[in-house]
Enzyme design. Sequence first.
Site, PDB file in Angstrom:
ATOM      1  N   MET A 156     -18.243  48.857  -8.337  1.00 14.82           N
ATOM      2  CA  MET A 156     -18.573  48.256  -7.031  1.00 14.82           C
ATOM      3  C   MET A 156     -18.418  46.742  -7.090  1.00 14.82           C
ATOM      4  SD  MET A 156     -19.255  49.359  -4.108  1.00 14.82           S
ATOM      5  CE  MET A 156     -20.408  50.296  -3.124  1.00 14.82           C
ATOM      6  N   GLY A 157     -17.181  46.287  -7.283  1.00 13.17           N
ATOM      7  CA  GLY A 157     -16.886  44.855  -7.179  1.00 13.17           C
ATOM      8  C   GLY A 157     -16.541  44.538  -5.734  1.00 13.17           C
ATOM      9  N   ARG A 158     -15.848  43.411  -5.558  1.00 14.05           N
ATOM     10  CA  ARG A 158     -15.509  43.000  -4.187  1.00 14.05           C
ATOM     11  C   ARG A 158     -14.677  44.053  -3.460  1.00 14.05           C
ATOM     12  NH1 ARG A 158     -14.514  38.435  -7.116  1.00 14.05           N
ATOM     13  NH2 ARG A 158     -15.631  36.526  -6.553  1.00 14.05           N
ATOM     14  N   ILE A 159     -13.692  44.633  -4.169  1.00 13.33           N
ATOM     15  CA  ILE A 159     -12.813  45.606  -3.496  1.00 13.33           C
ATOM     16  C   ILE A 159     -13.584  46.906  -3.234  1.00 13.33           C
ATOM     17  CG2 ILE A 159     -10.592  46.826  -3.580  1.00 13.33           C
ATOM     18  CD1 ILE A 159      -9.576  44.616  -5.473  1.00 13.33           C
ATOM     19  N   SER A 238      -6.824  50.818  -8.780  1.00 10.79           N
ATOM     20  CA  SER A 238      -7.209  49.699  -9.655  1.00 10.79           C
ATOM     21  C   SER A 238      -6.137  49.494 -10.721  1.00 10.79           C
ATOM     22  CB  SER A 238      -8.587  49.944 -10.263  1.00 10.79           C
ATOM     23  OG  SER A 238      -8.607  51.150 -10.997  1.00 10.79           O
ATOM     24  N   ARG A 239      -6.228  50.244 -11.814  1.00 10.66           N
ATOM     25  CA  ARG A 239      -5.203  50.198 -12.855  1.00 10.66           C
ATOM     26  C   ARG A 239      -5.006  51.615 -13.383  1.00 10.66           C
ATOM     27  NH1 ARG A 239      -4.067  45.974 -11.147  1.00 10.66           N
ATOM     28  NH2 ARG A 239      -3.900  43.947 -12.181  1.00 10.66           N
ATOM     29  N   GLU A 268       4.175  51.372 -15.384  1.00  9.09           N
ATOM     30  CA  GLU A 268       4.811  51.048 -14.100  1.00  9.09           C
ATOM     31  C   GLU A 268       6.112  50.290 -14.344  1.00  9.09           C
ATOM     32  OE1 GLU A 268       1.874  49.012 -11.734  1.00  9.09           O
ATOM     33  OE2 GLU A 268       0.562  50.749 -11.704  1.00  9.09           O
ATOM     34  N   HIS A 287       2.218  50.570  -6.425  1.00  7.53           N
ATOM     35  CA  HIS A 287       1.329  49.427  -6.694  1.00  7.53           C
ATOM     36  C   HIS A 287       1.467  48.340  -5.609  1.00  7.53           C
ATOM     37  CE1 HIS A 287      -0.954  47.254 -10.126  1.00  7.53           C
ATOM     38  NE2 HIS A 287      -1.356  46.792  -8.943  1.00  7.53           N
TER      39      HIS A 287
END
Length: 322
Positions: A156-159, A238-239, A268, A287
């Site tokens: 639960m970060g900014r994104i 995310s990744r 990728e 991406h």
Amino acid sequence: MKKPYVYLTRQMPPAIVEKLEAECEVGMWEKEEQPVPKEILEKEIQTADAVFCTISDPIDKELINKAENLKIISTMAVGFNNIDVEAASKRNIQVAHTPGVLSETTADLTFALLMAAARRIPEGMEVIKNNEWGAWAPFFLTGQDIHHARLGIIGMGRIGEAVAKRGTGFDMDIVYHNRSRKSEAENEIGARYVEMDELLETSDFVCVMTPYTKETHHMINREAFQKMKNTAIFINSSRGGTVNEDALYDALKNGDIRGAGLDVFENEPISADHPLLSLPNVTALPHIGSASENTRWKMADMTANHILQGLRGEEPDHPVTL
Ligand code: DGY
């Protein structure tokens, strides 16, 4: 006085180059869609005072140790897993990234992916293009409701918060798991903190939003998929490295989960014959989480500003710290 030398690993628009040229000599890899070859970056980094890079440039310890004048590495991304920050810090090289500016745009894309996977939008388009759209049928292309479903956010970060906020517009029940509790998300968005197992076992949408680190490598593994509901839809913007893709493939193939929406992959670009792409219940994107024109301009501008700040001996506005 000799101007400092900055090397850009991708072609940037003239306005960004001119901004840097006001204070620096600029060298640039003249391709926008292809990363700079390793040997060229290796040569450039030896003399550069600053490097403007992207997520596809691995800036490892070996490369950093070749740099003789480098003062700042500024990446046009929020994620910095491609940079050995510890090696840079040992050499007093600053590292800067672009948090905040891309959160809302990436959340938009994440939600688009969630909706596309839930309502089988790419499959619908294929049906039309292949001339397979017959008479209206009661259970044709039925998907999963988004409204009132449970949205589980891991990280639960900014994104993550921006994705949660979007979920409230769909009356979703929002749960999250994070290293630390986020009171703002709890009080303002109404997200509820739960243990990882509860999130995996009860969410209709499991959305991974964590940075990629040694600790999060393959954190969504076979065991995690087995805990999810058979009707769950898994979203990753995310990744790719946070997920064990073999386990994801098996979970999708065996019906352990219903579908996946993926904007990121472990390697990728993913090749067109990757097994995940053969599955009809995978919605895949290349991406493009932060790829709105506005946001990419802001990211490029911020990356250039960080370079100028670093070269003036100032701390960049958004330093990466260990
Ligand atoms: C980031 O910023 O880390 C994204 O993955 C690329 O925009």
